[in-house]
Design a protein around this motif. Sequence first.
Motif, mmCIF file in Angstrom:
data_model
loop_
_atom_site.group_PDB
_atom_site.id
_atom_site.type_symbol
_atom_site.label_atom_id
_atom_site.label_comp_id
_atom_site.label_asym_id
_atom_site.label_seq_id
_atom_site.Cartn_x
_atom_site.Cartn_y
_atom_site.Cartn_z
ATOM 1 N N ASN A 166 34.633 38.121 46.945
ATOM 2 C CA ASN A 166 34.148 39.452 46.586
ATOM 3 C C ASN A 166 34.862 39.967 45.341
ATOM 4 O O ASN A 166 36.082 40.074 45.308
ATOM 5 C CB ASN A 166 34.394 40.404 47.765
ATOM 6 N N LEU A 167 34.101 40.318 44.298
ATOM 7 C CA LEU A 167 34.668 40.843 43.063
ATOM 8 C C LEU A 167 34.427 42.344 42.900
ATOM 9 O O LEU A 167 34.723 42.899 41.842
ATOM 10 C CB LEU A 167 34.084 40.111 41.849
ATOM 11 N N THR A 168 33.881 42.979 43.934
ATOM 12 C CA THR A 168 33.707 44.429 43.864
ATOM 13 C C THR A 168 34.910 45.104 44.514
ATOM 14 O O THR A 168 35.694 44.462 45.206
ATOM 15 C CB THR A 168 32.418 44.878 44.579
ATOM 16 N N SER A 169 35.033 46.406 44.315
ATOM 17 C CA SER A 169 36.223 47.104 44.809
ATOM 18 C C SER A 169 36.142 47.465 46.294
ATOM 19 O O SER A 169 37.118 47.927 46.875
ATOM 20 C CB SER A 169 36.444 48.391 44.006
ATOM 21 N N ILE A 221 38.154 37.939 34.698
ATOM 22 C CA ILE A 221 39.588 38.024 34.977
ATOM 23 C C ILE A 221 39.804 37.533 36.408
ATOM 24 O O ILE A 221 39.227 38.105 37.343
ATOM 25 C CB ILE A 221 40.100 39.467 34.835
ATOM 26 N N PRO A 222 40.581 36.469 36.617
ATOM 27 C CA PRO A 222 40.798 35.944 37.967
ATOM 28 C C PRO A 222 41.342 37.002 38.920
ATOM 29 O O PRO A 222 42.058 37.923 38.500
ATOM 30 C CB PRO A 222 41.819 34.819 37.754
ATOM 31 N N VAL A 223 40.995 36.862 40.201
ATOM 32 C CA VAL A 223 41.413 37.825 41.217
ATOM 33 C C VAL A 223 42.919 38.050 41.199
ATOM 34 O O VAL A 223 43.399 39.180 41.263
ATOM 35 C CB VAL A 223 40.957 37.351 42.614
ATOM 36 N N ASP A 224 43.688 36.948 41.095
ATOM 37 C CA ASP A 224 45.143 37.076 41.162
ATOM 38 C C ASP A 224 45.763 37.572 39.851
ATOM 39 O O ASP A 224 46.969 37.734 39.767
ATOM 40 C CB ASP A 224 45.782 35.757 41.578
ATOM 41 N N GLU A 225 44.922 37.824 38.826
ATOM 42 C CA GLU A 225 45.441 38.317 37.551
ATOM 43 C C GLU A 225 44.938 39.719 37.212
ATOM 44 O O GLU A 225 45.282 40.267 36.165
ATOM 45 C CB GLU A 225 45.052 37.355 36.414
ATOM 46 N N LEU A 226 44.142 40.295 38.097
ATOM 47 C CA LEU A 226 43.539 41.596 37.797
ATOM 48 C C LEU A 226 44.597 42.673 37.587
ATOM 49 O O LEU A 226 44.532 43.447 36.630
ATOM 50 C CB LEU A 226 42.589 42.012 38.920
ATOM 51 N N LYS A 282 29.643 42.832 33.099
ATOM 52 C CA LYS A 282 29.432 44.192 33.602
ATOM 53 C C LYS A 282 30.166 44.455 34.917
ATOM 54 O O LYS A 282 30.809 45.493 35.089
ATOM 55 C CB LYS A 282 27.926 44.424 33.785
ATOM 56 N N GLY A 283 30.068 43.509 35.846
ATOM 57 C CA GLY A 283 30.688 43.711 37.153
ATOM 58 C C GLY A 283 32.194 43.845 37.072
ATOM 59 O O GLY A 283 32.799 44.655 37.782
ATOM 60 N N THR A 284 32.814 43.061 36.186
ATOM 61 C CA THR A 284 34.263 43.131 36.021
ATOM 62 C C THR A 284 34.663 44.446 35.365
ATOM 63 O O THR A 284 35.702 45.024 35.702
ATOM 64 C CB THR A 284 34.762 41.941 35.170
ATOM 65 N N LYS A 285 33.836 44.946 34.451
ATOM 66 C CA LYS A 285 34.111 46.241 33.831
ATOM 67 C C LYS A 285 34.061 47.362 34.863
ATOM 68 O O LYS A 285 34.884 48.280 34.856
ATOM 69 C CB LYS A 285 33.104 46.514 32.703
#
Length: 207
Positions: free
Chosen positions: A71-74, A141-146, A166-169
């Motif tokens: 999951n890459l959402t907050s 941006i990798p999860v462990d580097e966010l 867009k999703g990462t932004k």
Amino acid sequence: MNKQELVKEILAIKKVDTKANLMKKKLTDLKGILSSLQTEEDQVVEEVVAKPKAKPEKKKVELDDLVACRNLTSGRLVYISKKTGFEVVWSEYGDVEYLPVSELLTMKSSQPKFLKDPWMFIDDEDVADYLGLTKLYETIIPVDELEDFFELSANEARQILPKIPKGTKTLLSERARQGIQDGSLNNLQLIKLLEQELQIDLINLMD
């Protein structure tokens, strides 16, 4: 080159005999041995240079393979297949659930935002490549580097922000708001840059 120097040169290339035995040989014999060894060494170097590196073999992707998807959402993320009714729920950012490749293909055609924005990340390089996501994943941006992103200087962040999807932004926007509210983000230059690049209001959240 005298006999002792020739023996030293020969043994530096290959231990063909003991030093004592080599010293018993004639000068012309030693020169012949050295010449032969140097030729042999050159051929080995040429073979190494000429031999192309073998490309790593790609894993054969099967439709029923189960793949880790992150999951890459907050927050909570829900996927329900319009075709099969398959349902999966990620509770929070970074959670992992396993989906079959067949369902990922369905997702790509019917709900592409999951993969293209992206809202989730496929933890398998071969499957990501199979789905045509390799170039996109180079910008994520990798999860462990966010969290490390918010430790960057404004100049360093400026090089990254235009390239991310867009999703990462969206995720960075939400994390930035959280950082200001809990006091972990206080780099004013970075905050102003995030406001500009992400088109969000952050300054007003500061005390």
